[in-house]
Design a protein around this motif. Structure first.
Motif, PDB file in Angstrom:
ATOM      1  N   LYS A  15     -13.754   6.089 -27.063  1.00  0.00           N
ATOM      2  CA  LYS A  15     -14.457   6.915 -27.870  1.00  0.00           C
ATOM      3  C   LYS A  15     -15.137   7.903 -27.096  1.00  0.00           C
ATOM      4  O   LYS A  15     -15.316   9.315 -27.604  1.00  0.00           O
ATOM      5  N   ALA A  16     -15.834   7.597 -25.858  1.00  0.00           N
ATOM      6  CA  ALA A  16     -16.253   8.852 -24.965  1.00  0.00           C
ATOM      7  C   ALA A  16     -15.340   9.592 -24.594  1.00  0.00           C
ATOM      8  O   ALA A  16     -15.470  10.790 -24.697  1.00  0.00           O
ATOM      9  N   LEU A  17     -14.151   9.233 -24.238  1.00  0.00           N
ATOM     10  CA  LEU A  17     -12.996  10.053 -23.791  1.00  0.00           C
ATOM     11  C   LEU A  17     -12.691  11.001 -24.869  1.00  0.00           C
ATOM     12  O   LEU A  17     -12.328  12.137 -24.767  1.00  0.00           O
ATOM     13  N   GLU A  18     -12.509  10.614 -26.171  1.00  0.00           N
ATOM     14  CA  GLU A  18     -12.171  11.157 -27.256  1.00  0.00           C
ATOM     15  C   GLU A  18     -13.374  12.416 -27.571  1.00  0.00           C
ATOM     16  O   GLU A  18     -12.844  13.480 -28.024  1.00  0.00           O
ATOM     17  N   ASN A  19     -14.658  11.873 -27.600  1.00  0.00           N
ATOM     18  CA  ASN A  19     -15.587  12.964 -27.997  1.00  0.00           C
ATOM     19  C   ASN A  19     -15.731  13.994 -26.883  1.00  0.00           C
ATOM     20  O   ASN A  19     -15.791  15.226 -27.180  1.00  0.00           O
ATOM     21  N   ALA A  20     -15.140  13.630 -25.745  1.00  0.00           N
ATOM     22  CA  ALA A  20     -15.162  14.523 -24.585  1.00  0.00           C
ATOM     23  C   ALA A  20     -14.106  15.860 -24.876  1.00  0.00           C
ATOM     24  O   ALA A  20     -14.367  16.953 -24.442  1.00  0.00           O
ATOM     25  N   ARG A  21     -13.175  15.284 -25.397  1.00  0.00           N
ATOM     26  CA  ARG A  21     -11.818  16.235 -25.667  1.00  0.00           C
ATOM     27  C   ARG A  21     -12.098  17.320 -26.846  1.00  0.00           C
ATOM     28  O   ARG A  21     -11.341  18.116 -27.068  1.00  0.00           O
ATOM     29  N   MET A  22     -13.324  16.853 -27.490  1.00  0.00           N
ATOM     30  CA  MET A  22     -13.273  17.411 -28.845  1.00  0.00           C
ATOM     31  C   MET A  22     -13.889  18.969 -28.612  1.00  0.00           C
ATOM     32  O   MET A  22     -14.551  19.343 -27.788  1.00  0.00           O
ATOM     33  N   GLU A  23     -12.979  19.905 -29.041  1.00  0.00           N
ATOM     34  CA  GLU A  23     -13.012  21.413 -28.848  1.00  0.00           C
ATOM     35  C   GLU A  23     -14.521  21.654 -29.334  1.00  0.00           C
ATOM     36  O   GLU A  23     -15.154  22.469 -28.671  1.00  0.00           O
ATOM     37  N   ASP A  24     -14.852  21.596 -30.540  1.00  0.00           N
ATOM     38  CA  ASP A  24     -16.173  22.166 -31.114  1.00  0.00           C
ATOM     39  C   ASP A  24     -17.085  20.808 -30.884  1.00  0.00           C
ATOM     40  O   ASP A  24     -17.119  19.976 -31.900  1.00  0.00           O
TER      41      ASP A  24
ATOM     42  N   TRP B 247     -30.907   6.202 -15.808  1.00  0.00           N
ATOM     43  CA  TRP B 247     -29.531   6.845 -16.110  1.00  0.00           C
ATOM     44  C   TRP B 247     -28.994   7.141 -15.025  1.00  0.00           C
ATOM     45  O   TRP B 247     -29.597   7.659 -14.036  1.00  0.00           O
ATOM     46  N   TYR B 248     -27.596   7.040 -14.959  1.00  0.00           N
ATOM     47  CA  TYR B 248     -26.959   7.431 -13.783  1.00  0.00           C
ATOM     48  C   TYR B 248     -25.544   8.264 -14.054  1.00  0.00           C
ATOM     49  O   TYR B 248     -24.950   7.718 -14.848  1.00  0.00           O
ATOM     50  N   VAL B 249     -25.225   9.154 -13.524  1.00  0.00           N
ATOM     51  CA  VAL B 249     -24.119  10.005 -13.610  1.00  0.00           C
ATOM     52  C   VAL B 249     -22.808   8.964 -13.058  1.00  0.00           C
ATOM     53  O   VAL B 249     -22.940   8.513 -12.045  1.00  0.00           O
ATOM     54  N   VAL B 250     -21.838   8.729 -14.103  1.00  0.00           N
ATOM     55  CA  VAL B 250     -20.951   7.925 -13.674  1.00  0.00           C
ATOM     56  C   VAL B 250     -19.552   8.265 -13.618  1.00  0.00           C
ATOM     57  O   VAL B 250     -18.215   7.829 -12.943  1.00  0.00           O
ATOM     58  N   GLU B 251     -19.330   9.514 -14.107  1.00  0.00           N
ATOM     59  CA  GLU B 251     -17.974  10.161 -14.352  1.00  0.00           C
ATOM     60  C   GLU B 251     -18.253  11.713 -14.762  1.00  0.00           C
ATOM     61  O   GLU B 251     -19.299  11.863 -15.454  1.00  0.00           O
TER      62      GLU B 251
ATOM     63  N   PHE C   4     -15.412   2.909 -12.526  1.00  0.00           N
ATOM     64  CA  PHE C   4     -16.314   2.688 -13.541  1.00  0.00           C
ATOM     65  C   PHE C   4     -15.461   3.047 -14.830  1.00  0.00           C
ATOM     66  O   PHE C   4     -14.857   4.082 -15.033  1.00  0.00           O
ATOM     67  N   SER C   5     -15.626   2.194 -15.973  1.00  0.00           N
ATOM     68  CA  SER C   5     -14.585   2.433 -17.043  1.00  0.00           C
ATOM     69  C   SER C   5     -15.660   3.309 -18.007  1.00  0.00           C
ATOM     70  O   SER C   5     -16.557   3.263 -18.450  1.00  0.00           O
ATOM     71  N   VAL C   6     -14.829   4.318 -18.617  1.00  0.00           N
ATOM     72  CA  VAL C   6     -15.241   5.032 -19.741  1.00  0.00           C
ATOM     73  C   VAL C   6     -14.354   4.859 -20.840  1.00  0.00           C
ATOM     74  O   VAL C   6     -13.389   4.960 -20.930  1.00  0.00           O
ATOM     75  N   CYS C   7     -15.008   4.337 -21.982  1.00  0.00           N
ATOM     76  CA  CYS C   7     -14.508   3.966 -23.282  1.00  0.00           C
ATOM     77  C   CYS C   7     -13.848   5.070 -24.194  1.00  0.00           C
ATOM     78  O   CYS C   7     -14.307   6.226 -23.728  1.00  0.00           O
TER      79      CYS C   7
ATOM     80  N   ILE D 220     -23.749  15.740 -22.463  1.00  0.00           N
ATOM     81  CA  ILE D 220     -23.978  14.097 -21.951  1.00  0.00           C
ATOM     82  C   ILE D 220     -23.364  13.128 -22.650  1.00  0.00           C
ATOM     83  O   ILE D 220     -24.225  13.256 -23.723  1.00  0.00           O
ATOM     84  N   LEU D 221     -22.568  12.301 -22.388  1.00  0.00           N
ATOM     85  CA  LEU D 221     -22.188  11.117 -23.177  1.00  0.00           C
ATOM     86  C   LEU D 221     -22.454   9.914 -22.455  1.00  0.00           C
ATOM     87  O   LEU D 221     -22.205  10.084 -21.550  1.00  0.00           O
ATOM     88  N   GLU D 222     -22.791   8.868 -23.312  1.00  0.00           N
ATOM     89  CA  GLU D 222     -22.843   7.590 -22.630  1.00  0.00           C
ATOM     90  C   GLU D 222     -21.382   6.963 -22.395  1.00  0.00           C
ATOM     91  O   GLU D 222     -20.762   6.837 -23.636  1.00  0.00           O
ATOM     92  N   ALA D 223     -21.216   6.531 -21.398  1.00  0.00           N
ATOM     93  CA  ALA D 223     -19.823   6.019 -20.842  1.00  0.00           C
ATOM     94  C   ALA D 223     -19.378   4.897 -21.864  1.00  0.00           C
ATOM     95  O   ALA D 223     -18.205   4.841 -22.110  1.00  0.00           O
ATOM     96  N   GLU D 224     -20.069   4.100 -22.405  1.00  0.00           N
ATOM     97  CA  GLU D 224     -19.751   2.636 -22.866  1.00  0.00           C
ATOM     98  C   GLU D 224     -19.641   2.892 -24.277  1.00  0.00           C
ATOM     99  O   GLU D 224     -18.988   2.133 -24.867  1.00  0.00           O
ATOM    100  N   THR D 225     -20.459   3.805 -24.888  1.00  0.00           N
ATOM    101  CA  THR D 225     -20.163   4.124 -26.194  1.00  0.00           C
ATOM    102  C   THR D 225     -19.946   5.497 -26.757  1.00  0.00           C
ATOM    103  O   THR D 225     -19.391   5.664 -27.887  1.00  0.00           O
ATOM    104  N   GLY D 226     -19.867   6.301 -25.853  1.00  0.00           N
ATOM    105  CA  GLY D 226     -19.377   7.700 -26.646  1.00  0.00           C
ATOM    106  C   GLY D 226     -20.502   8.515 -27.252  1.00  0.00           C
ATOM    107  O   GLY D 226     -20.468   9.821 -27.553  1.00  0.00           O
TER     108      GLY D 226
END
Length: 501
Positions: free
Chosen positions: A453-462, A333-337, A448-451, A300-306
């Motif tokens: 950094k959050a998108l980068e962390n989401a793509r992290m394989e490990d 907290w709310y699920v936004v994406e 809803f904008s996902v920053c 679970i990642l925070e959308a604004e900060t990652g």
């Protein structure tokens, strides 16, 4: 082995055409395709010998006004197939039609999904429902048939729901059940029985053309009770289906239906309304999804900060706008994406902030009850969930090329943060329901904008490289919001659009 108990039942169509699952899930194409030949099985439950089979003597009201807005414009005695669930609404609908002198046959649809579901079967309420349906029919000697649609329901509704959740979408079981089963497979099955109409206990109105204008379309309109109104669940029907239907409760409020149940002295007059999804019984939806899709740990990642806030059991357990079940401190907290590919859930505490507008979305699988889109596309209303709330909207149709289906671009007049791919949106003009479609994943830049950094962390394989979850600071203020039901399940707290008048 279920036995067919009457010549009428033996004459059922042996071939049934039902809706197939979409070949292209992203486009949510709902199309007809031939199914293997199958004869539906019917059974007639035993009817007890009850000497009191008439309307109670205390009921001395004129039936006419109750049915005035829901019946076709003729005075002849109709032959009606009444869908009876065992609940108060459908029971009152049956008794009103019977008291008005129409020839009624009740049908109970047995649509439990899998008898091998290890085995919540003992907790399934269908036997209790059927007993109530029998007792209601006993009072006035109305024949009752049980229609076994377990396989059809599994193939056309439940398996589709599972697949949509697996893809990260939020389908609506009730709309699919009405379109594909109650007024789909069932109507096809009884087409040789020469019923004039099929009736149910839905809160809605079907306005049929008069006898000299029989070539004109029927219209689906809001019921008198706008809180209980169920046109949203009926919005994806076809004109052919609509022409076969009558809803005797369209002129009535829920309070009046309850009073009629008491006056008719119905066996289920004090029974509570059912809640949730019809095929689940007492099973929690999360347990059902977990049983069929399984679990897969994600972050679970925070959308604004990652920031890495915690872990979850699988993105399919969450829907956009969900508040409950996140188990994060310092909320709400709310699920936004959701990132389906990487099994990541993005959350925020700023769900209702003004910079998180969501007023535009795309809709496919469009079905218009009159067959064609409305002439006026700029002064419409819509519902994105069941309830009394409407939003003003404008629609622009983008016509598909090379055989692709049309897509509607919907502009809302007010913010709605609870839009989720897979949900149906129903369109209205005044009190008339025009049709509906399915919300797609694609959003414009107002979503809803996902920053980054959050998108980068989401793509992290490990994901172990994210370290331990950050310590969440408690916000000094909390935002008061109203709880909202999404398709029968309390999933999120959402700001409602303006109410209809």
């Amino acid at each position: 082995m279920v036995r067919v108990t009457s010549m009428a039942m033996a004459s059922l169509l042996s071939h049934i055409t039902s809706l197939s699952l979409p070949l292209k899930p992203h486009l949510f194409l709902f199309s007809h395709s031939p199914k293997p030949t199958r004869t539906l099985s019917f059974s007639t439950p035993a009817i007890s010998q009850n000497p009191d089979r008439n309307v109670p003597s205390s009921f001395n009201e004129d039936i006419g006004p109750y049915l005035s807005c829901s019946m076709p414009h003729n005075n002849r005695r109709l032959k009606v197939a009444v869908l009876l669930s065992g609940g108060v609404d459908s029971s009152v609908a049956l008794r009103l039609l019977h008291a008005a002198g129409h020839s009624c046959t009740a049908f109970y649809l047995k649509i439990w999904f899998q008898e091998g579901f290890e085995n919540f079967w003992s907790e399934c309420p269908w036997e209790e429902d059927l007993n109530y349906a029998k007792a209601v029919c006993n009072q006035v000697d109305v024949p009752l048939e049980v229609v076994h649609l377990t396989d059809e329901y599994w193939e056309n509704v439940v398996s589709y729901i599972i697949e949509q959740y697996r893809c990260g979408r939020t389908p609506n079981p009730d709309i699919l059940c009405n379109t594909r089963i109650k007024f789909g497979v069932f109507i096809d099955a009884i087409s040789s029985m020469e019923f004039d109409f099929v009736a149910s206990g839905h809160y809605a109105k079907v306005v049929h053309p008069s006898g000299d204008q029989i070539h004109k379309d029927s219209a689906l309109e809001l019921s008198q009770d706008t809180v209980k109104d169920q046109t949203y669940f009926l919005s994806h029907l076809s004109q052919d289906q609509l022409k076969r239907l009558i809803f005797p409760l369209g002129c009535l409020s829920k309070d009046k239906v309850r009073k009629l149940a008491m006056e008719f002295d119905l066996p289920n007059k004090e029974r509570k309304d059912s809640q949730g999804i019809c095929f689940l019984g007492k099973i929690r939806f999360s347990d059902f999804i977990g049983r069929h899709i399984g679990e897969k740990e994600g972050v679970i990642l925070e959308a604004e900060t990652g920031d890495f806030l915690g872990k979850h059991r699988g993105f399919w357990f969450y829907t956009i706008g969900q508040r409950q079940g996140l188990r994060l401190p310092g909320g709400p907290w709310y699920v936004v994406e959701k990132d389906v590919k990487n099994n990541v859930v993005f959350v925020s505490r700023n769900y209702f902030s003004v910079d998180k507008r969501r007023r535009l979305f795309h809709v496919a699988s469009l079905k218009w009850l009159q067959g064609l889109p409305p002439n006026q596309m700029s002064q419409l209303q819509c519902k994105v969930r069941h309830g009394p709330g409407f939003c003003n909207c404008t629609i622009i149709i983008e016509h598909g090329e090379d055989g692709n289906e049309d897509v509607a671009v919907v502009h809302l007049s007010e913010d709605d943060q609870g839009l989720a791919a897979g949900q149906f949106v129903a369109f209205y003009q005044g009190r008339t329901c025009l049709g509906s479609g399915v919300i797609l994943e694609s959003w414009d830049d107002q979503g809803f904008s996902v920053c980054a950094k959050a998108l980068e962390n989401a793509r992290m394989e490990d994901k172990s490289l994210l370290g331990k979850p950050v310590k969440i600071k408690v916000k000094p203020e909390t935002v008061a919001t109203e709880s909202c039901q999404l398709d029968g399940m309390v999933l999120s707290n959402q700001r409602p659009c303006k109410l209809s008048t």
